[in-house]
Design an enzyme around this catalytic site. Structure first.
Site, PDB file in Angstrom:
ATOM      1  N   CYS A 192     -10.347  -2.708   2.316  1.00 18.75           N
ATOM      2  CA  CYS A 192     -10.726  -2.983   0.668  1.00 18.75           C
ATOM      3  C   CYS A 192     -11.636  -3.362   0.222  1.00 18.75           C
ATOM      4  O   CYS A 192     -11.964  -3.168  -0.960  1.00 18.75           O
ATOM      5  CB  CYS A 192      -9.401  -3.651   0.207  1.00 18.75           C
ATOM      6  SG  CYS A 192      -8.885  -5.128   1.446  1.00 18.75           S
ATOM      7  N   ARG A 236      -9.954 -15.721   0.149  1.00 15.59           N
ATOM      8  CA  ARG A 236      -9.003 -15.580  -0.980  1.00 15.59           C
ATOM      9  C   ARG A 236      -9.061 -16.577  -2.052  1.00 15.59           C
ATOM     10  O   ARG A 236      -8.599 -17.353  -2.806  1.00 15.59           O
ATOM     11  CB  ARG A 236      -8.575 -15.465   0.440  1.00 15.59           C
ATOM     12  CG  ARG A 236      -6.353 -15.135  -0.219  1.00 15.59           C
ATOM     13  CD  ARG A 236      -6.340 -13.646  -0.385  1.00 15.59           C
ATOM     14  NE  ARG A 236      -6.389 -13.483   1.580  1.00 15.59           N
ATOM     15  CZ  ARG A 236      -6.491 -12.585   1.377  1.00 15.59           C
ATOM     16  NH1 ARG A 236      -6.559 -11.465   0.884  1.00 15.59           N
ATOM     17  NH2 ARG A 236      -6.236 -11.710   2.567  1.00 15.59           N
ATOM     18  N   SER A 295      -2.655  -9.647  -2.533  1.00 18.06           N
ATOM     19  CA  SER A 295      -2.075  -8.435  -2.323  1.00 18.06           C
ATOM     20  C   SER A 295      -2.902  -7.768  -1.175  1.00 18.06           C
ATOM     21  O   SER A 295      -2.104  -7.128  -0.454  1.00 18.06           O
ATOM     22  CB  SER A 295      -2.041  -7.460  -3.502  1.00 18.06           C
ATOM     23  OG  SER A 295      -3.017  -7.345  -3.900  1.00 18.06           O
ATOM     24  N   GLY A 296      -3.967  -8.498  -0.719  1.00 13.83           N
ATOM     25  CA  GLY A 296      -4.752  -7.770   0.008  1.00 13.83           C
ATOM     26  C   GLY A 296      -4.088  -8.147   1.606  1.00 13.83           C
ATOM     27  O   GLY A 296      -4.168  -7.678   2.495  1.00 13.83           O
ATOM     28  N   HIS A 340      -9.717  -6.865  -5.354  1.00 14.28           N
ATOM     29  CA  HIS A 340     -11.101  -8.374  -5.086  1.00 14.28           C
ATOM     30  C   HIS A 340     -12.287  -8.345  -6.095  1.00 14.28           C
ATOM     31  O   HIS A 340     -12.572  -7.008  -6.321  1.00 14.28           O
ATOM     32  CB  HIS A 340     -10.798  -7.471  -4.077  1.00 14.28           C
ATOM     33  CG  HIS A 340      -9.967  -7.530  -2.586  1.00 14.28           C
ATOM     34  ND1 HIS A 340      -8.607  -8.135  -3.028  1.00 14.28           N
ATOM     35  CD2 HIS A 340      -9.837  -7.003  -1.402  1.00 14.28           C
ATOM     36  CE1 HIS A 340      -8.290  -7.960  -1.855  1.00 14.28           C
ATOM     37  NE2 HIS A 340      -8.106  -7.683  -1.026  1.00 14.28           N
ATOM     38  N   LYS A 391     -15.266  -7.104   9.714  1.00 13.88           N
ATOM     39  CA  LYS A 391     -14.932  -5.573   9.581  1.00 13.88           C
ATOM     40  C   LYS A 391     -15.856  -5.433   8.482  1.00 13.88           C
ATOM     41  O   LYS A 391     -16.577  -3.898   8.405  1.00 13.88           O
ATOM     42  CB  LYS A 391     -13.388  -5.309   8.910  1.00 13.88           C
ATOM     43  CG  LYS A 391     -12.450  -5.689   9.913  1.00 13.88           C
ATOM     44  CD  LYS A 391     -11.063  -5.476   9.100  1.00 13.88           C
ATOM     45  CE  LYS A 391      -9.621  -6.203   9.854  1.00 13.88           C
ATOM     46  NZ  LYS A 391      -8.960  -5.812   9.500  1.00 13.88           N
ATOM     47  N   ARG A 401      14.809  -2.249   9.402  1.00 13.23           N
ATOM     48  CA  ARG A 401      14.814  -3.048   8.803  1.00 13.23           C
ATOM     49  C   ARG A 401      15.160  -2.179   7.076  1.00 13.23           C
ATOM     50  O   ARG A 401      16.345  -2.828   6.860  1.00 13.23           O
ATOM     51  CB  ARG A 401      13.889  -4.332   8.262  1.00 13.23           C
ATOM     52  CG  ARG A 401      13.907  -5.222   8.710  1.00 13.23           C
ATOM     53  CD  ARG A 401      12.850  -6.239   9.176  1.00 13.23           C
ATOM     54  NE  ARG A 401      11.611  -5.501   8.694  1.00 13.23           N
ATOM     55  CZ  ARG A 401      10.836  -5.303  10.414  1.00 13.23           C
ATOM     56  NH1 ARG A 401      11.396  -5.468  11.182  1.00 13.23           N
ATOM     57  NH2 ARG A 401       9.386  -4.823   9.999  1.00 13.23           N
ATOM     58  N   VAL A 453       0.636  -1.168  -0.191  1.00 13.56           N
ATOM     59  CA  VAL A 453      -0.371  -0.038   0.046  1.00 13.56           C
ATOM     60  C   VAL A 453       0.789   1.321  -0.020  1.00 13.56           C
ATOM     61  O   VAL A 453       0.284   2.298  -0.238  1.00 13.56           O
ATOM     62  CB  VAL A 453      -1.010  -0.342   0.846  1.00 13.56           C
ATOM     63  CG1 VAL A 453      -1.837   1.348   1.260  1.00 13.56           C
ATOM     64  CG2 VAL A 453      -1.784  -1.407   1.240  1.00 13.56           C
TER      65      VAL A 453
END
Ligand SMILES: NC(=O)c1ccc[n+]([C@@H]2O[C@H](COP(=O)([O-])OP(=O)(O)OC[C@H]3O[C@@H](n4cnc5c(N)ncnc54)[C@H](OP(=O)(O)O)[C@@H]3O)[C@@H](O)[C@H]2O)c1
Length: 329
Positions: A116, A222, A146-147, A229, A200, A27, A2
């Protein structure tokens, strides 16, 4: 994922900024990230890092948002957070600009960017609700790798290559192999057999639409897709709304593209919407099993409208509404 997309969106939209700073964990300190044809050196997030910052776009975990969100807000930044940590807090607006941009005015330094799947869903529900009211919504999602962040995208690619090479695919980033599979879980389990993502979508949709009693339920799945999506949605309206009427309303709705001609094989796919800003809708049908029912297929780029773009749009609206004191455009 993101954060990188946010940098792309900021540059593409020519966001009014004097200075853009990229922060991550220790990191990543010193690494370069692409921005506006050049690159930015990544700094480490610290309490002092927000000094002089007007808008802080957060795309890290909920823990980081809880720890550093208030620090950034206290130092004068408007925080727009992508995690779920602040979304359901009472004094935090949860905003989809096409639906409830006025809620931005109520912020106390932190605004939450919704889930999302909840973002594209509310972009579609809102104009239909204005015309016919919403009685009930049932959703099944088809959510891309990628979610779940960079790790699962990399693992999906590794698994696909391993299978093609006749090797055993590695499984570490998700409870099940995602390549050549479809997984109805992977999110934190919640009461009643639901999971965190399903809860959610329900709670956030109600909050964005200001409809705390809305009858809505979701099943989240998924799928082995890198970006984009899909949502199969059943909507029961209060007043009768035909598929033709819904198509016309959505055709004029802000942020929505209707791609709906099955005879011409026209319908949105994740592959087709990846990289696009709009929420695409197709397969709009009258539900033959109820009097006031509609069925449709919604697809959007989860990294753009589902996350980065929506966050940047919130920032743009906040500037327009004068909700950011010190922005130097
Ligand atoms: N992916 C989506 O479609 C999507 C959609 C909506 C909302 N979100 C939410 O957006 C957030 C980011 O998701 P993502 O998919 O972009 O995850 P990601 O690809 O795993 O990226 C996570 C980012 O957080 C940083 N980070 C981790 N630990 C940190 C620390 N201790 N201090 C500072 N930065 C730290 C990472 O930096 P390092 O590399 O240095 O660790 C990285 O930049 C999550 O809350 C997610 O739930 C994601």
């Amino acid at each position: 994922m993101v954060g990188a997309e946010m940098l792309r969106v900021l540059a593409q939209r020519n966001f009014p900024s004097e200075r853009v700073v990229a922060l991550a964990s220790e990191r990543s300190k010193g690494l370069k990230v692409a921005y506006n044809g050049g690159s930015l050196e990544v700094g480490e997030i610290t309490e002092a890092a927000f000094k002089g910052v007007d808008i802080a776009l957060f795309a890290a975990s909920g823990d980081i948002a809880l720890m550093y969100g208030p620090v950034a807000a206290e130092s004068g930044a408007l925080v727009i957070d992508n995690s779920s940590a602040w979304r359901m807090k009472e004094n935090v607006p949860l905003v989809v600009p096409e639906v409830n941009s006025e809620d931005i005015r109520q912020n106390e330094g932190i605004i939450a960017n919704p889930n999302c799947c909840a973002i594209p869903l509310t972009v579609v529900l809102h104009p239909l609700r204005e015309k016919a009211g919403i009685e009930r919504v049932l959703i099944s999602t088809y959510q891309s790798a990628s979610g779940a962040g960079r790790q699962l995208v990399d693992e999906l690619e590794e698994q696909t290559k391993a299978i093609a090479d006749g090797k055993t695919p590695p499984v570490a980033a998700y409870p099940y192999q995602l390549a050549y599979n479809v997984v109805p879980g992977g999110w934190h389990p919640e009461a009643g057999g639901y999971n965190e993502e399903e809860v959610k979508i329900v709670n956030e949709t109600r909050k964005i639409l200001h409809e705390p009693e809305l009858r809505i339920v979701a099943t989240c799945v998924r799928v082995p897709v890198p970006v984009g999506h899909g949502e199969s949605v059943f909507i029961e309206t209060k007043e009768k709304l035909s598929a033709d009427e819904a198509r016309e309303i959505l055709g004029q709705a802000p942020g929505v593209i209707v791609q709906d001609d099955p005879h011409a094989r026209l319908y949105p796919t994740p592959n087709g919407v990846a990289g696009k800003d709009e929420v695409s809708v197709g397969r709009i049908r009258d539900d033959a099993s109820t009097r006031h029912g509609l069925l449709m297929w919604i697809v959007s780029d989860n990294l753009r409208k589902g996350a980065a773009l929506n966050a940047v749009q919130i920032a743009e609206h906040a500037i327009e509404l004068g909700a950011i004191g010190a922005v130097k455009a």
